[in-house]
Design an enzyme around this catalytic site. Sequence first.
Site, PDB file in Angstrom:
ATOM      1  N   CYS A  17      50.782 -28.575 -38.175  1.00  9.66           N
ATOM      2  CA  CYS A  17      50.154 -27.530 -38.988  1.00  9.66           C
ATOM      3  C   CYS A  17      51.110 -27.108 -40.103  1.00  9.66           C
ATOM      4  O   CYS A  17      52.333 -27.161 -39.946  1.00  9.66           O
ATOM      5  CB  CYS A  17      49.806 -26.331 -38.109  1.00  9.66           C
ATOM      6  SG  CYS A  17      48.936 -25.013 -39.000  1.00  9.66           S
TER       7      CYS A  17
ATOM      8  N   ASP B  69      51.647 -24.188 -40.962  1.00  8.95           N
ATOM      9  CA  ASP B  69      52.196 -22.884 -40.564  1.00  8.95           C
ATOM     10  C   ASP B  69      53.725 -22.862 -40.706  1.00  8.95           C
ATOM     11  O   ASP B  69      54.418 -23.729 -40.167  1.00  8.95           O
ATOM     12  CB  ASP B  69      51.799 -22.602 -39.098  1.00  8.95           C
ATOM     13  CG  ASP B  69      52.051 -21.161 -38.701  1.00  8.95           C
ATOM     14  OD1 ASP B  69      53.202 -20.693 -38.830  1.00  8.95           O
ATOM     15  OD2 ASP B  69      51.097 -20.499 -38.255  1.00  8.95           O
TER      16      ASP B  69
ATOM     17  N   ARG C 101      55.874 -21.237 -39.345  1.00  8.83           N
ATOM     18  CA  ARG C 101      56.637 -21.013 -38.110  1.00  8.83           C
ATOM     19  C   ARG C 101      56.819 -22.272 -37.273  1.00  8.83           C
ATOM     20  O   ARG C 101      57.400 -22.228 -36.190  1.00  8.83           O
ATOM     21  CB  ARG C 101      55.936 -19.937 -37.273  1.00  8.83           C
ATOM     22  CG  ARG C 101      55.842 -18.591 -37.972  1.00  8.83           C
ATOM     23  CD  ARG C 101      54.849 -17.676 -37.284  1.00  8.83           C
ATOM     24  NE  ARG C 101      53.486 -18.212 -37.368  1.00  8.83           N
ATOM     25  CZ  ARG C 101      52.420 -17.607 -36.822  1.00  8.83           C
ATOM     26  NH1 ARG C 101      52.565 -16.487 -36.157  1.00  8.83           N
ATOM     27  NH2 ARG C 101      51.219 -18.149 -36.949  1.00  8.83           N
TER      28      ARG C 101
ATOM     29  N   HIS D 102      49.538 -25.909 -32.451  1.00 10.25           N
ATOM     30  CA  HIS D 102      50.339 -24.786 -31.952  1.00 10.25           C
ATOM     31  C   HIS D 102      49.432 -23.640 -31.544  1.00 10.25           C
ATOM     32  O   HIS D 102      48.395 -23.406 -32.144  1.00 10.25           O
ATOM     33  CB  HIS D 102      51.378 -24.333 -32.988  1.00 10.25           C
ATOM     34  CG  HIS D 102      50.792 -23.682 -34.205  1.00 10.25           C
ATOM     35  ND1 HIS D 102      50.767 -22.324 -34.378  1.00 10.25           N
ATOM     36  CD2 HIS D 102      50.190 -24.199 -35.293  1.00 10.25           C
ATOM     37  CE1 HIS D 102      50.187 -22.026 -35.528  1.00 10.25           C
ATOM     38  NE2 HIS D 102      49.815 -23.152 -36.113  1.00 10.25           N
TER      39      HIS D 102
ATOM     40  N   CYS E 291      47.319 -20.580 -33.675  1.00  5.52           N
ATOM     41  CA  CYS E 291      47.068 -21.176 -34.996  1.00  5.52           C
ATOM     42  C   CYS E 291      45.966 -20.395 -35.737  1.00  5.52           C
ATOM     43  O   CYS E 291      44.850 -20.246 -35.230  1.00  5.52           O
ATOM     44  CB  CYS E 291      46.659 -22.636 -34.833  1.00  5.52           C
ATOM     45  SG  CYS E 291      46.379 -23.476 -36.417  1.00  5.52           S
TER      46      CYS E 291
END
Length: 215
Positions: A43, A45, A47, A99, A102
């Site tokens: 992803c 993302d 993080r 994850h 998400c």
Amino acid sequence: MSQSIEHLFANNKTWSERMHSEDPEFFTRLVNQQSPEYLWIGCSDSRVPANQVIGLAPGEVFVHRNIANVVVHTDLNALSVIHYAVEILRVKHILIVGHYGCGGVKAAMNDNKTGLTDNWLRHIQDVRDRHIDRLERFTEPSERADRLCELNAMHQVVNVCQTSVLREAWQRGQGVTVHGWCYSLQDGLVRDLGVSSRTREEAVERYRDAVERIG
Ligand code: CO
């Protein structure tokens, strides 16, 4: 505007100097070639940074990231990355990493309207709709979304295994394994979803079994 990113140049200089002092040959080695053994599909993302999560240095993992780690057969970008990784770099493992928590998966789960991105998330809603009976057994919304994070990553493993790139690689006897993982933002650990596959048939079979284990 330019002032607000000044610190990035400072960070970069510090990093470059540290890498060089720890290993004077580091950059020289990487200039000549990259030979990663892994392709990470994860992803976007912020993080979930690929290299840090699996403790690998630059040069050790080839990376493709998009919203909610989706691989669809009309996405020339993802397909080109997979093609390059498998045929040119000859990676040994492809890691599809979803994850928990998400945002893309949550938006897909709840039909949240975000604009243009809704069209992309529609692919995850197809996965949701296919397993809606199973997902509805989980009453807690965050738990339901987390199960969809797992189902989505598992589903993308099957998609990757169905691509012409993987089918041709396996046909010529190239050893490449496709894995499905889910990363936890809570403790920084990856969970293996148990769908690792080395053939299309194996992917479909392991996906079916893994769906049963969801509950
Ligand atoms: Co995400």
